[in-house]
Structures are given as C-alpha cells and as structure tokens.
Design a protein around this motif. Structure first.
Motif, PDB file in Angstrom:
ATOM      1  N   GLY A  65      28.270   4.687  -5.365  1.00  0.00           N
ATOM      2  CA  GLY A  65      27.979   3.073  -5.675  1.00  0.00           C
ATOM      3  C   GLY A  65      28.454   2.947  -6.985  1.00  0.00           C
ATOM      4  O   GLY A  65      29.385   2.132  -8.092  1.00  0.00           O
ATOM      5  N   ILE A  66      27.633   3.843  -7.842  1.00  0.00           N
ATOM      6  CA  ILE A  66      27.668   3.673  -9.319  1.00  0.00           C
ATOM      7  C   ILE A  66      29.261   4.499  -9.875  1.00  0.00           C
ATOM      8  O   ILE A  66      30.373   3.243 -10.849  1.00  0.00           O
ATOM      9  N   TYR A  67      29.717   5.365  -9.440  1.00  0.00           N
ATOM     10  CA  TYR A  67      30.988   5.813  -9.596  1.00  0.00           C
ATOM     11  C   TYR A  67      32.299   5.167  -9.563  1.00  0.00           C
ATOM     12  O   TYR A  67      32.694   4.817  -9.992  1.00  0.00           O
ATOM     13  N   ASP A  68      31.501   4.518  -7.857  1.00  0.00           N
ATOM     14  CA  ASP A  68      33.225   3.949  -7.607  1.00  0.00           C
ATOM     15  C   ASP A  68      32.702   2.105  -8.488  1.00  0.00           C
ATOM     16  O   ASP A  68      34.079   1.933  -9.024  1.00  0.00           O
ATOM     17  N   GLN A  69      31.913   2.236  -9.039  1.00  0.00           N
ATOM     18  CA  GLN A  69      31.968   0.872  -9.743  1.00  0.00           C
ATOM     19  C   GLN A  69      32.870   0.987 -11.018  1.00  0.00           C
ATOM     20  O   GLN A  69      33.026   0.179 -12.130  1.00  0.00           O
ATOM     21  N   LEU A  70      32.062   2.560 -11.957  1.00  0.00           N
ATOM     22  CA  LEU A  70      32.230   2.537 -12.706  1.00  0.00           C
ATOM     23  C   LEU A  70      34.340   3.208 -13.480  1.00  0.00           C
ATOM     24  O   LEU A  70      34.692   2.704 -14.369  1.00  0.00           O
ATOM     25  N   VAL A  71      34.936   3.743 -11.828  1.00  0.00           N
ATOM     26  CA  VAL A  71      36.791   3.386 -11.885  1.00  0.00           C
ATOM     27  C   VAL A  71      37.259   2.025 -11.385  1.00  0.00           C
ATOM     28  O   VAL A  71      38.172   1.981 -11.631  1.00  0.00           O
ATOM     29  N   SER A  72      36.426   1.533 -10.427  1.00  0.00           N
ATOM     30  CA  SER A  72      37.333   0.392 -10.125  1.00  0.00           C
ATOM     31  C   SER A  72      37.682  -0.428 -11.466  1.00  0.00           C
ATOM     32  O   SER A  72      37.258  -0.071 -12.566  1.00  0.00           O
ATOM     33  N   GLU A  73      39.319  -1.412 -11.043  1.00  0.00           N
ATOM     34  CA  GLU A  73      39.882  -1.643 -11.245  1.00  0.00           C
ATOM     35  C   GLU A  73      39.231  -3.096 -11.489  1.00  0.00           C
ATOM     36  O   GLU A  73      39.708  -4.118 -12.563  1.00  0.00           O
ATOM     37  N   TYR A  74      38.349  -3.584 -11.186  1.00  0.00           N
ATOM     38  CA  TYR A  74      37.821  -4.914 -10.382  1.00  0.00           C
ATOM     39  C   TYR A  74      36.365  -4.450 -11.446  1.00  0.00           C
ATOM     40  O   TYR A  74      35.948  -5.565 -11.824  1.00  0.00           O
ATOM     41  N   GLY A  75      35.926  -3.554 -11.680  1.00  0.00           N
ATOM     42  CA  GLY A  75      34.456  -3.390 -12.546  1.00  0.00           C
ATOM     43  C   GLY A  75      35.164  -2.593 -13.761  1.00  0.00           C
ATOM     44  O   GLY A  75      35.773  -2.942 -14.756  1.00  0.00           O
ATOM     45  N   GLU A  76      34.176  -1.409 -14.653  1.00  0.00           N
ATOM     46  CA  GLU A  76      34.232  -1.219 -16.027  1.00  0.00           C
ATOM     47  C   GLU A  76      35.884  -0.168 -15.889  1.00  0.00           C
ATOM     48  O   GLU A  76      35.470  -0.316 -17.128  1.00  0.00           O
TER      49      GLU A  76
END
Length: 79
Positions: free
Chosen positions: A46-57
């Motif tokens: 979940g953290i990895y996905d959030q870090l690489v997300s275009e809507y996240g980090e």
C-alpha cells in the motif's frame, strides 16, 4: 494488470550515489513511507502504491523501492 508488489533489490549502487550519499528524493520517499506506516498503518504494498501513484506522492519506482527496502523503519512496515 501487472503485479506492482514491491520486491527486494540488491543492485550495486541502488541505495547510494557514488559519493555514498543518499539522494534527497530517496530520503523524501523514505520519510513519506515512514509517515504512511506510522500514521496510517499501511502495508508495504500500500505504501509503495501510494508513493508511485500519479495521484499520490509521484516518486519514481526506484525511490519508492528504496523506501520500502530501507531497514531504517522496517519495524513499522507490515507485509
């Protein structure tokens, strides 16, 4: 859909520059990962996905992977 689960990498030079310093962006990704783990109790994936997300980090995959693989806060990260 491709599997985007983080994986451990042991490539030479993966975590540091030639001078031995960690790039600022990688440290920033690590700090963000810590916040997600500490405050939101998110899993590694979940953290990895959030870090690489275009809507996240919007960190690069390499920056996010460094944060996930770094032992500094590993005690906070769950599978």
């Amino acid at each position: 859909m491709a599997d985007q689960t983080p994986h451990i990498t042991n490539k030479p030079g993966f975590s540091e520059t030639d001078s031995g310093e960690v790039p600022r962006e990688w440290e920033s990704a690590l700090n963000s990962a810590y916040n997600y783990a500490e405050i939101m109790s998110m899993s590694k994936a979940g953290i990895y996905d959030q870090l690489v997300s275009e809507y996240g980090e919007q960190f690069t995959p390499e920056e996010a992977q460094y944060a996930i693989d770094n032992p500094k806060y590993i005690f906070l990260l769950t599978s």
